[in-house]
Design a protein around this motif. Structure first.
Motif, PDB file in Angstrom:
ATOM      1  N   LYS A 365       0.817  -1.217   0.000  1.00 57.93           N
ATOM      2  CA  LYS A 365       0.000   0.000   0.000  1.00 57.93           C
ATOM      3  C   LYS A 365       0.845   1.258   0.000  1.00 57.93           C
ATOM      4  O   LYS A 365       0.378   2.344  -0.327  1.00 57.93           O
ATOM      5  CB  LYS A 365      -0.932   0.000   1.213  1.00 57.93           C
ATOM      6  N   ASP A 366       2.112   1.147   0.415  1.00 59.39           N
ATOM      7  CA  ASP A 366       3.046   2.254   0.367  1.00 59.39           C
ATOM      8  C   ASP A 366       4.438   1.675   0.165  1.00 59.39           C
ATOM      9  O   ASP A 366       4.623   0.462   0.105  1.00 59.39           O
ATOM     10  CB  ASP A 366       2.967   3.117   1.636  1.00 59.39           C
ATOM     11  N   LYS A 367       5.424   2.559   0.027  1.00 60.90           N
ATOM     12  CA  LYS A 367       6.771   2.088  -0.273  1.00 60.90           C
ATOM     13  C   LYS A 367       7.329   1.216   0.845  1.00 60.90           C
ATOM     14  O   LYS A 367       7.954   0.176   0.572  1.00 60.90           O
ATOM     15  CB  LYS A 367       7.682   3.293  -0.506  1.00 60.90           C
ATOM     16  N   ALA A 450       1.496  10.620  -1.354  1.00 57.79           N
ATOM     17  CA  ALA A 450       2.186  10.188  -2.563  1.00 57.79           C
ATOM     18  C   ALA A 450       3.670   9.934  -2.293  1.00 57.79           C
ATOM     19  O   ALA A 450       4.275  10.555  -1.419  1.00 57.79           O
ATOM     20  CB  ALA A 450       2.042  11.240  -3.664  1.00 57.79           C
ATOM     21  N   CYS A 451       4.246   9.012  -3.058  1.00 57.56           N
ATOM     22  CA  CYS A 451       5.704   8.923  -3.174  1.00 57.56           C
ATOM     23  C   CYS A 451       6.103   9.935  -4.242  1.00 57.56           C
ATOM     24  O   CYS A 451       5.437  10.033  -5.276  1.00 57.56           O
ATOM     25  CB  CYS A 451       6.131   7.533  -3.605  1.00 57.56           C
ATOM     26  N   GLY A 470      11.174  12.930   3.740  1.00 58.37           N
ATOM     27  CA  GLY A 470      11.161  11.688   4.501  1.00 58.37           C
ATOM     28  C   GLY A 470      12.119  10.621   4.032  1.00 58.37           C
ATOM     29  O   GLY A 470      12.123   9.517   4.565  1.00 58.37           O
ATOM     30  N   GLY A 471      12.934  10.904   3.011  1.00 53.69           N
ATOM     31  CA  GLY A 471      13.929   9.937   2.592  1.00 53.69           C
ATOM     32  C   GLY A 471      13.395   8.873   1.657  1.00 53.69           C
ATOM     33  O   GLY A 471      12.311   9.011   1.078  1.00 53.69           O
ATOM     34  N   ALA A 477      15.392  11.692  -5.142  1.00 48.52           N
ATOM     35  CA  ALA A 477      15.954  12.839  -5.855  1.00 48.52           C
ATOM     36  C   ALA A 477      16.588  12.367  -7.155  1.00 48.52           C
ATOM     37  O   ALA A 477      17.341  11.388  -7.163  1.00 48.52           O
ATOM     38  CB  ALA A 477      16.989  13.541  -4.992  1.00 48.52           C
ATOM     39  N   VAL A 478      16.273  13.050  -8.262  1.00 47.93           N
ATOM     40  CA  VAL A 478      16.912  12.759  -9.548  1.00 47.93           C
ATOM     41  C   VAL A 478      17.346  14.072 -10.179  1.00 47.93           C
ATOM     42  O   VAL A 478      16.686  15.103 -10.037  1.00 47.93           O
ATOM     43  CB  VAL A 478      15.964  12.000 -10.509  1.00 47.93           C
ATOM     44  N   THR A 479      18.481  14.031 -10.873  1.00 49.06           N
ATOM     45  CA  THR A 479      19.001  15.207 -11.561  1.00 49.06           C
ATOM     46  C   THR A 479      18.529  15.165 -13.005  1.00 49.06           C
ATOM     47  O   THR A 479      18.799  14.193 -13.717  1.00 49.06           O
ATOM     48  CB  THR A 479      20.534  15.229 -11.513  1.00 49.06           C
ATOM     49  N   VAL A 480      17.825  16.209 -13.422  1.00 46.64           N
ATOM     50  CA  VAL A 480      17.222  16.200 -14.757  1.00 46.64           C
ATOM     51  C   VAL A 480      17.356  17.566 -15.427  1.00 46.64           C
ATOM     52  O   VAL A 480      16.950  18.582 -14.870  1.00 46.64           O
ATOM     53  CB  VAL A 480      15.719  15.835 -14.696  1.00 46.64           C
TER      54      VAL A 480
END
Length: 684
Positions: A365-367, A450-451, A470-471, A477-480
């Motif tokens: 239901k969540d990560k 949401a994630c 929340g980590g 985090a992604v670099t775009v």
């Protein structure tokens, strides 16, 4: 005894310390698995007389992070008096409610089903744990014989019995009949150890766990899962993860047929080795055994039966066939064992999907739930390896698994859980999320369940925001650079590996070039359009591809501007690209609607505070155009609105939430003004 400085009874304080040490090592017990207890004497707050109490880990929670609030405190005299009213195994579920009448004081956790095990055993300290090594013996076909061979008379075998009051009576009888014993192996379940002191109990628990580990290592066969299947070896890492990212949205879409799910992927050596070996189909079909395992992993996984080099189109087609078979088999399993009073079927989709040469997808239901499900299946693999190494893996009967999975007590626990947040199990990707409006949007979406994939050109800013949210279980985090097709594709691949796919995309990244027409160069024009018009198009195209593979619909939201419809001075490049974005909303809403993908937009204005664009020079330029101090620009914008209110990043975030949280489920192609009322920008 007097309380410790933090207000805890000394025995309870020692219990927490012991629990943290045991729970911090995954060799000792799985996440949220097992429970510990301590007995001691305290004064009755009413009479002042001393009373015997027991502190025990309550329902839910995790030993490694257990707090005082996670303990239940019970009167031992009342708890043990329940043996006189115990109605027998067929009605033992009623005893859980009776535990409430044994509680001492206010607060604390609800007593768990294992409370009787701790209270009825005549020992001051008791540990009940789920170590892989102990469960391997517990799930071996000749587990009783192996337990005697491993431990002699120090550890006693207890045949499988569903957790409950009767199991507590059984273990208490074993302890009384074997005064030399330090604990027992519970068939199909785990271990229980006891001691006169907290230190002795912990020492006994670790002795059982480490002795079992050594026994399996020395006594066990070298390759208990059989030889490697030719062609099923793991793909090289880069190919493996590329294939996983390609399959993840498809697998997630299948696993979310009955209800939304977040995904987790692992290609750990344990998993890759298991799915490469000859015995993995047989063992996977037998399912997991320990109750903690199959409550999270379901009774068995879905296993792909193709080599990792098979064409992806063939793999996808086969996964869909296997998924249909899995659902049919799971319904049949439910119907074989369900009675008139059984809870309704909770969903027939797999929680674990094994792909040879690639790895394992797990869902929840969540990560955190998805990740923990995967961790539990790794525990199950370790158990199978240990059992097969010294005997053969023999889990509890399917009917018993059903009794645990569809236990009314488990159903009651599910009913007590809070209602999911509006965006629970949804995965959002927000561009330009390292500051300003994007950061506010990412924060609001995460707060609503949401994630979030925090995408930004500035890697440090993206990392800080992801940490704030929340980590790893909440944000990535992604670099775009949104002008790069490859970087955009890589961001979506990262989202697929981290969370299973993407459901909600916010096109927010942008810059602003504010110049009069004659001072606007072709380079200015191209730069502005490449980032916002072209960049939004590229992000939306990749989002639509992923959402199409999932088959779950989705949301794409453009952060446009009131300048998309308002003609202001010295702003040709910025305003033209915002008009482009606004029309992309309409075009994509018309094209993607048949896939259940809604496309909407927000037209903000005057969002000065916290804005990266305004801080990067745009604010000074606009202030010069309007003849006001840059520090007063927000106030200036507010005064020209109908509401005379300054627009902040969180107001834009509120609009994104309104568009995506479900209440506007039948709305697409809409642009919402968030400008405090600019009449010239009214949409006509």
């Amino acid at each position: 005894m007097t309380d410790s400085p933090d207000g805890l009874h000394p025995e309870a304080a020692q219990l927490l310390d012991r629990s943290h040490r045991l729970g911090s090592d995954p060799r000792n017990t799985n996440y949220a698995g097992g429970n510990t207890s301590a007995k001691g004497t305290a004064d009755d707050p009413v009479t002042g007389d001393p009373v015997d109490l027991m502190w025990v880990k309550g329902s839910g929670g995790d030993l490694g992070t257990l707090t005082a609030g996670g303990l239940a405190a019970l009167r031992l005299d009342r708890l043990r008096a329940l043996t006189g009213v115990y109605p027998g195994e067929e009605r033992e579920d009623e005893m859980v409610a009776a535990f409430d009448f044994c509680l001492h004081g206010k607060g604390g956790a609800a007593p768990s089903i294992d409370t009787a095990m701790h209270g009825l055993v005549d020992a001051p300290h008791v540990d009940h744990l789920h170590p892989d090594s102990g469960i391997a013996l517990a799930c071996a076909a000749d587990g009783e014989k192996l337990t005697a061979e491993c431990f002699g008379e120090k550890v006693v075998w207890v045949p499988w019995r569903r957790p409950g009051f009767q199991l507590g009576l059984d273990i208490a009888a074993v302890k009384e009949a074997h005064p030399e014993a330090i604990g027992c192996v519970l068939g199909g379940h785990g271990i229980t150890a006891w001691g006169e002191t907290s230190e002795a109990c912990e020492r006994n628990s670790l002795h059982i766990i480490r002795t079992a580990e050594a026994f399996l290592a020395v006594r066990g066969a070298a390759e208990p899962f059989g030889p490697v299947i030719e062609g099923y070896e793991p793909l090289p890492e880069a190919e493996r993860r590329a294939r996983a990212a390609e399959l993840a949205p498809v697998v997630r879409g299948l696993a979310a047929t009955d209800r939304p799910q977040v995904g987790h992927f692992t290609d750990s050596d344990v998993v890759l080795d298991f799915v490469s070996r000859a015995e993995h189909p047989r063992l996977a079909a037998l399912g997991t055994s320990c109750p903690d395992h199959f409550l999270r992993t379901k009774v068995r996984p879905l296993v792909l039966d193709l080599p990792p080099t098979a064409p992806v189109e063939q793999v996808v087609a086969r996964l869909k066939e296997l998924h249909a078979d899995y659902r049919e088999d799971y319904r049949a399993y439910y119907e074989r064992h369900a009675g008139p009073d059984s809870p309704a079927l909770r969903g027939a989709d797999p929680a674990i999907v094994l792909v040879p040469g690639v790895g394992m997808f797990s869902f929840g239901k969540d990560k955190q739930t998805a990740r923990v499900a995967g961790e539990f299946y790794v525990n199950a693999i370790n158990v199978m390896r240990g059992a097969e190494a010294v005997s053969s893996y023999s889990p509890i009967e399917e009917s018993e698994k059903f009794r645990i999975e569809y236990w009314e007590l488990e159903e009651a626990k599910l009913r007590r859980m809070p209602a999911p947040k509006p965006l629970a199990a949804r995965v959002a990707l927000v561009t330009g999320a390292g500051s300003g409006i994007g950061r506010a949007i990412a924060g609001r979406l995460a707060a609503e369940g949401a994630c979030v994939v925090v995408a930004d050109l500035d890697a440090d800013s993206a990392g800080r925001v992801a940490e704030e949210l929340g980590g790893p279980d909440r944000a990535l985090a992604v670099t775009v650079d949104v002008t790069s097709e490859e970087q955009i594709a890589e961001a979506f691949r990262a989202a697929a590996l981290a969370f299973g796919g993407v459901d909600l995309v916010v096109n927010n990244a942008g810059i602003s070039v504010s110049k009069p027409l004659l001072e606007t160069s072709a380079r200015d024009w191209d730069l502005q359009h490449s980032i916002m018009a072209r960049g939004s198009f590229l992000v939306s195209r990749e989002a639509a591809r992923i959402m199409g593979e999932q088959g779950l619909g989705g949301d794409i939201v453009y952060i446009a501007s009131k300048n998309a419809v308002f003609a202001g001075p010295n702003n040709i490049a910025y305003s033209a690209t915002k008009a482009d974005q606004a029309h992309q909303v309409r075009l994509l809403a018309a094209e993607l609607g048949e896939q259940g993908i809604r496309v909407n937009g927000v037209n903000p204005d005057g969002v000065v505070r916290g804005s990266g664009i305004f801080a990067g020079g745009w604010g000074a330029q606009r202030a010069a155009v309007y003849g006001v101090e840059e520090s007063k620009l927000g106030e200036f914008y507010a005064q020209r609105t109908l509401l005379k209110r300054e627009v902040l990043p969180e107001h834009v975030a509120n609009a994104v939430f309104a568009l995506t949280a479900g209440d506007l489920s039948h709305t697409t192609g809409l642009l919402i003004p968030v400008d405090a009322g600019v009449a010239a920008a009214f949409l006509r």
